[in-house]
Design a protein around this motif. Structure first.
Motif, PDB file in Angstrom:
ATOM      1  N   LEU A   1     116.037 -18.607  76.487  1.00 26.09           N
ATOM      2  CA  LEU A   1     117.361 -19.073  76.079  1.00 26.09           C
ATOM      3  C   LEU A   1     117.704 -18.385  74.768  1.00 26.09           C
TER       4      LEU A   1
ATOM      5  N   VAL B   1     120.283 -17.825  71.593  1.00 26.91           N
ATOM      6  CA  VAL B   1     121.300 -18.527  70.816  1.00 26.91           C
ATOM      7  C   VAL B   1     121.988 -17.534  69.888  1.00 26.91           C
TER       8      VAL B   1
ATOM      9  N   THR C   1     122.308 -28.465  66.489  1.00 21.77           N
ATOM     10  CA  THR C   1     120.851 -28.530  66.594  1.00 21.77           C
ATOM     11  C   THR C   1     120.325 -29.807  67.238  1.00 21.77           C
TER      12      THR C   1
ATOM     13  N   ILE D   1     121.971 -27.410  71.453  1.00 20.07           N
ATOM     14  CA  ILE D   1     120.727 -26.731  71.832  1.00 20.07           C
ATOM     15  C   ILE D   1     119.849 -27.614  72.713  1.00 20.07           C
TER      16      ILE D   1
ATOM     17  N   LEU E   1     118.791 -26.648  76.544  1.00 24.56           N
ATOM     18  CA  LEU E   1     117.381 -26.534  76.921  1.00 24.56           C
ATOM     19  C   LEU E   1     117.074 -27.413  78.137  1.00 24.56           C
TER      20      LEU E   1
ATOM     21  N   THR F   1     111.257 -20.116  76.107  1.00 23.61           N
ATOM     22  CA  THR F   1     111.292 -19.250  74.929  1.00 23.61           C
ATOM     23  C   THR F   1     112.690 -19.301  74.329  1.00 23.61           C
ATOM     24  N   LEU F   2     112.779 -19.551  73.024  1.00 18.49           N
ATOM     25  CA  LEU F   2     114.056 -19.641  72.330  1.00 18.49           C
ATOM     26  C   LEU F   2     114.195 -18.437  71.406  1.00 18.49           C
TER      27      LEU F   2
ATOM     28  N   GLY G   1     116.849 -16.512  68.731  1.00 19.76           N
ATOM     29  CA  GLY G   1     118.075 -16.645  67.958  1.00 19.76           C
ATOM     30  C   GLY G   1     118.350 -15.406  67.143  1.00 19.76           C
TER      31      GLY G   1
ATOM     32  N   SER H   1     118.253 -22.105  65.763  1.00 19.12           N
ATOM     33  CA  SER H   1     117.047 -22.223  66.584  1.00 19.12           C
ATOM     34  C   SER H   1     115.864 -22.706  65.756  1.00 19.12           C
TER      35      SER H   1
ATOM     36  N   TYR I   1     116.316 -26.399  64.955  1.00 17.88           N
ATOM     37  CA  TYR I   1     115.988 -27.175  66.150  1.00 17.88           C
ATOM     38  C   TYR I   1     114.470 -27.295  66.307  1.00 17.88           C
TER      39      TYR I   1
ATOM     40  N   VAL J   1     110.166 -25.865  73.428  1.00 14.86           N
ATOM     41  CA  VAL J   1     110.123 -24.479  72.952  1.00 14.86           C
ATOM     42  C   VAL J   1     108.684 -24.067  72.674  1.00 14.86           C
TER      43      VAL J   1
ATOM     44  N   LEU K   1     109.202 -18.968  69.832  1.00 19.19           N
ATOM     45  CA  LEU K   1     110.401 -18.882  69.010  1.00 19.19           C
ATOM     46  C   LEU K   1     110.512 -17.466  68.469  1.00 19.19           C
TER      47      LEU K   1
END
Length: 362
Positions: free
Chosen positions: A76, A78, A128, A132, A136, A149-150, A152, A160, A163, A172, A175
């Motif tokens: 994802l 952001v 946040t 988000i 998710l 997997t996030l 940003g 991100s 969050y 998550v 990151l």
């Protein structure tokens, strides 16, 4: 009687060809300059996708997988709320999203639309603790998985990170921060936002939504001669179709800067720019302290060595302060935008990002 013959030096012999090349380029500049002025902006964001969810300023998009085998853990992405996501999907062959799909990743993106007047009150809490987490959950449900997997970019990385700090036991697992500012005392904007001269309350109370022109002017103040220098380089390279195409793609992205919710901007100004709350651990969101050492997800922080907006010293505390045991900082040549988009990103960031994700996406 001795006769001495003379011949042109190699440099002199090459002079007619150089003159011919310059004349030809001058002619092409004139012809292609007319085409440039009369042709529409290039198409962007053409990688096939489906809108999964839309709510006000938020759009959640799922890009259609293209690989025969797809990693189980989805991604994802952001974006910053003032930027459209097509910067990561400029054109075929120039798209980070297209690259990730080709490498077998399942890609979702939180893209943004211009907030309406009634959304001028959006705050960090909304992004946040609502947007988000909601996205998710939708990604988990759509992909049928628990871990995500996030990733940003810029202020999307800040959202991100906040969050992740507030949801240490959340979904998550990985990151990734791309040019993510943490120490706002070192950010390029710090002088523009100086509290001695900048009345953020007056601005927000007057306009509600922060206009794109204000944001664009802030960028331009960091490099006052940048616009003129770009125009000169464009004209000098007008004969070069590849250069012009790249220029037009980035020009369109810059021209589509979005307004920002006023309350969100007020909060960023006071809590991050003035108090440096993310780095100093004084930031609270929804009454909850934001502590970077609470984050346990595997971390990749990508820093642009020549970033004038988020210099390396601004981004580096992310690795220093985070609580993860699996963490890595990757410093690459390039600026704030060229780090993720453009021909250098294709060679530098994209393969290194794939390499890091590969072992953490099963």
């Amino acid at each position: 009687m001795t006769t001495t013959s003379t011949s042109a030096s190699p440099a002199a012999a090459g002079l007619p060809q150089q003159i011919h090349t310059q004349v030809e380029r001058a002619i092409q500049r004139g012809l292609k300059g007319l085409d440039y002025l009369g042709s529409p902006a290039p198409a962007v964001g053409t990688t096939p996708k489906t809108v999964l969810h839309r709510r006000g300023t938020l759009t959640l998009q799922h890009y259609h997988p293209t690989a025969a085998e797809v990693y189980r853990m989805p991604i994802l992405i952001v974006m910053a709320t003032s930027n459209k996501a097509f910067m990561l999907d400029l054109a075929p062959g120039r798209s980070l999203i297209e690259f990730l799909l080709g490498r077998g990743y399942d890609v979702y993106v939180m893209d943004w639309n211009a907030p309406s007047k009634r959304e001028s009150g959006l705050r960090l809490e909304d992004y946040t603790l609502d947007f988000i987490p909601d996205c998710l959950r939708r990604v988990q449900q759509h992909a049928g998985v628990d871990d995500v997997t996030l990733i940003g970019y810029c202020m999307g990385g800040v959202l991100s990170t906040i969050y992740a700090a507030l949801h240490a036991d959340g979904p998550v697992k990985n990151l990734v921060g791309l040019a993510t500012p943490i120490d706002f005392s070192k950010i390029g904007f710090k002088d523009v936002m100086d509290r001695r001269y900048f009345d953020v309350d007056k601005l927000v109370d007057s306009v509600g939504l922060i206009p794109p022109k204000f944001i664009e002017t802030g960028f331009e103040l960091l490099r006052p001669a940048g616009r003129m220098a770009n125009a000169v380089r464009l004209w000098d390279n007008m004969w070069n179709d590849e250069y012009v195409q790249s220029y037009r793609l980035m020009e369109r992205w810059g021209a589509e800067t979005l307004p920002m919710a006023g309350e969100y901007f007020r909060q960023l100004t006071k809590e991050l720019f003035w108090k440096n709350g993310l780095c100093e651990s004084t930031l609270s969101v929804g009454g909850r302290p934001v502590r970077l050492d609470a984050i346990r997800a595997s971390l990749l922080s990508v820093v642009a060595a020549h970033d004038h907006l988020v210099p390396p010293e601004c981004a580096r505390p992310l690795v220093d302060r985070i609580g993860s045991s699996d963490k890595q900082e990757l410093v690459l040549p390039g600026g704030h935008v060229s780090l993720v988009a453009g021909p250098n990103a294709v060679k530098r960031l994209w393969p290194r990002l794939d390499q890091w994700l590969e072992s953490r996406s099963t």
